[in-house]
Design a protein around this motif. Sequence first.
Motif, short mmCIF file in Angstrom:
data_model
loop_
_atom_site.label_atom_id
_atom_site.label_comp_id
_atom_site.label_asym_id
_atom_site.label_seq_id
_atom_site.Cartn_x
_atom_site.Cartn_y
_atom_site.Cartn_z
N ASP A 10 1.36 2.08 19.30
CA ASP A 10 2.37 2.93 18.54
C ASP A 10 1.58 4.06 17.82
O ASP A 10 0.76 4.00 16.80
CB ASP A 10 3.03 2.06 17.35
N LYS A 11 1.38 5.33 18.51
CA LYS A 11 0.87 6.42 18.07
C LYS A 11 1.11 6.93 16.80
O LYS A 11 0.07 7.29 16.17
CB LYS A 11 0.83 7.43 19.16
N ASP A 12 2.44 6.76 16.47
CA ASP A 12 2.65 7.18 14.73
C ASP A 12 1.77 6.30 13.85
O ASP A 12 1.30 6.99 12.99
CB ASP A 12 3.99 7.12 14.59
N ILE A 13 1.73 4.97 14.15
CA ILE A 13 0.92 4.07 13.19
C ILE A 13 -0.52 4.37 13.26
O ILE A 13 -1.12 4.55 12.22
CB ILE A 13 1.24 2.67 13.53
N SER A 14 -1.04 4.58 14.69
CA SER A 14 -2.45 5.07 14.54
C SER A 14 -2.97 6.23 14.07
O SER A 14 -3.73 6.40 13.21
CB SER A 14 -2.77 4.98 16.03
N GLU A 15 -2.10 7.22 14.41
CA GLU A 15 -2.37 8.62 13.49
C GLU A 15 -2.22 8.46 12.05
O GLU A 15 -2.87 9.01 11.14
CB GLU A 15 -1.63 9.66 14.05
N MET A 16 -1.22 7.57 11.75
CA MET A 16 -1.27 7.49 10.06
C MET A 16 -2.12 6.95 9.58
O MET A 16 -2.78 7.21 8.61
CB MET A 16 0.25 6.76 9.66
N VAL A 17 -2.53 5.53 9.98
CA VAL A 17 -3.90 5.02 9.54
C VAL A 17 -5.18 6.09 9.64
O VAL A 17 -5.89 6.30 8.71
CB VAL A 17 -4.14 3.73 10.32
N GLN A 18 -5.40 6.76 10.45
CA GLN A 18 -6.48 7.53 10.78
C GLN A 18 -6.40 8.62 9.68
O GLN A 18 -7.52 8.84 9.06
CB GLN A 18 -6.31 8.23 12.22
N VAL A 19 -5.35 9.38 9.38
CA VAL A 19 -5.04 10.21 8.36
C VAL A 19 -5.38 9.67 6.94
O VAL A 19 -6.18 10.27 6.26
CB VAL A 19 -3.69 11.00 8.42
N ILE A 20 -4.91 8.55 6.78
CA ILE A 20 -4.96 7.93 5.55
C ILE A 20 -6.42 7.49 5.24
O ILE A 20 -6.90 7.62 4.26
CB ILE A 20 -4.22 6.58 5.20
N LEU A 21 -7.28 6.97 6.20
CA LEU A 21 -8.49 6.61 5.92
C LEU A 21 -9.55 7.81 6.17
O LEU A 21 -10.86 7.37 6.12
CB LEU A 21 -8.91 5.46 6.92
N ALA A 22 -9.33 8.79 6.83
CA ALA A 22 -10.17 9.93 7.34
C ALA A 22 -11.26 10.08 6.26
O ALA A 22 -12.31 10.75 6.50
CB ALA A 22 -9.49 11.15 7.85
N ASP A 23 -11.00 10.32 4.76
CA ASP A 23 -11.79 10.60 3.92
C ASP A 23 -12.88 9.72 3.44
O ASP A 23 -13.97 10.15 3.22
CB ASP A 23 -11.07 10.86 2.53
N ASP A 24 -12.58 8.29 3.85
CA ASP A 24 -13.64 7.33 3.55
C ASP A 24 -14.36 6.68 4.79
O ASP A 24 -15.35 5.95 4.46
CB ASP A 24 -12.74 6.29 2.66
N TYR A 25 -13.68 6.70 5.99
CA TYR A 25 -14.14 6.04 7.02
C TYR A 25 -13.79 6.97 8.29
O TYR A 25 -13.26 7.90 8.18
CB TYR A 25 -13.26 4.97 7.42
N LEU A 108 -3.68 -2.11 2.72
CA LEU A 108 -4.65 -1.60 3.72
C LEU A 108 -5.97 -1.40 3.25
O LEU A 108 -7.15 -2.00 3.68
CB LEU A 108 -4.14 -0.38 4.35
N HIS A 109 -6.07 -0.72 2.06
CA HIS A 109 -7.42 -0.85 1.45
C HIS A 109 -8.06 -2.08 0.89
O HIS A 109 -8.99 -2.24 1.13
CB HIS A 109 -7.22 0.24 0.03
N ASN A 110 -6.86 -2.96 0.44
CA ASN A 110 -7.78 -4.17 -0.09
C ASN A 110 -8.35 -4.86 1.08
O ASN A 110 -9.14 -5.63 1.03
CB ASN A 110 -6.56 -5.07 -0.83
N VAL A 111 -7.61 -5.07 2.35
CA VAL A 111 -8.18 -5.85 3.39
C VAL A 111 -9.38 -5.16 4.08
O VAL A 111 -10.42 -6.04 4.27
CB VAL A 111 -7.05 -6.04 4.47
N LEU A 112 -9.52 -3.77 3.98
CA LEU A 112 -10.73 -3.26 4.43
C LEU A 112 -11.91 -3.51 3.29
O LEU A 112 -13.08 -3.73 3.62
CB LEU A 112 -10.48 -1.79 4.47
N GLU A 113 -11.49 -3.38 2.15
CA GLU A 113 -12.41 -3.69 1.00
C GLU A 113 -13.07 -5.10 1.20
O GLU A 113 -14.04 -5.24 0.99
CB GLU A 113 -12.03 -3.40 -0.22
N LYS A 114 -12.13 -6.25 1.26
CA LYS A 114 -12.36 -7.46 1.44
C LYS A 114 -13.49 -7.41 2.56
O LYS A 114 -14.64 -8.51 2.55
CB LYS A 114 -11.32 -8.15 1.77
N HIS A 115 -13.32 -6.93 3.80
CA HIS A 115 -14.23 -7.20 5.00
C HIS A 115 -15.30 -6.23 5.26
O HIS A 115 -16.35 -6.61 5.88
CB HIS A 115 -13.28 -7.30 6.37
N ILE A 116 -15.42 -5.06 4.55
CA ILE A 116 -16.25 -3.99 4.84
C ILE A 116 -16.52 -3.31 3.49
O ILE A 116 -17.74 -2.51 3.69
CB ILE A 116 -16.15 -3.01 5.97
#
Length: 118
Positions: A10-25, A108-116
């Motif tokens: 689902d390109k919409d979900i991929s792009e949304m996640v990419q935009v949301i995380l672009a500043d930090d990852y 989303l941020h919580n799961v990323l923080e938990k693992h990386i």
Amino acid sequence: MKRILVVDDDKDISEMVQVILADDYEVECKSEYEGLVDKLKSFDPHLILLDNSLGERSSGDFISELKEITELKAIPIVLFSAHYDIEKVASKVQADDFLAKPFSLDDLHNVLEKHIGE
């Protein structure tokens, strides 16, 4: 900067996640399993966000394959899906964690923080 590979057809979900995380990852997206192992080896992500339903191949088979590759087996895999019981599915396929779609930015941020971490 830590790297995340988002694998979702689902390109919409991929792009949304990419935009949301672009500043930090550093985020890259892939929409299919084909060529994914090579992408993982070249991009060397710190975490994989993997859609549970991606084409004809099961996420469990793919996760099993990754866990057999020495240089990839330590990468945390977060399964994400709208499946009604994604927690059970993630446990069954030995994903490191899960996110139920739709998910909040906090989740989303919580799961990323938990693992990386940040």
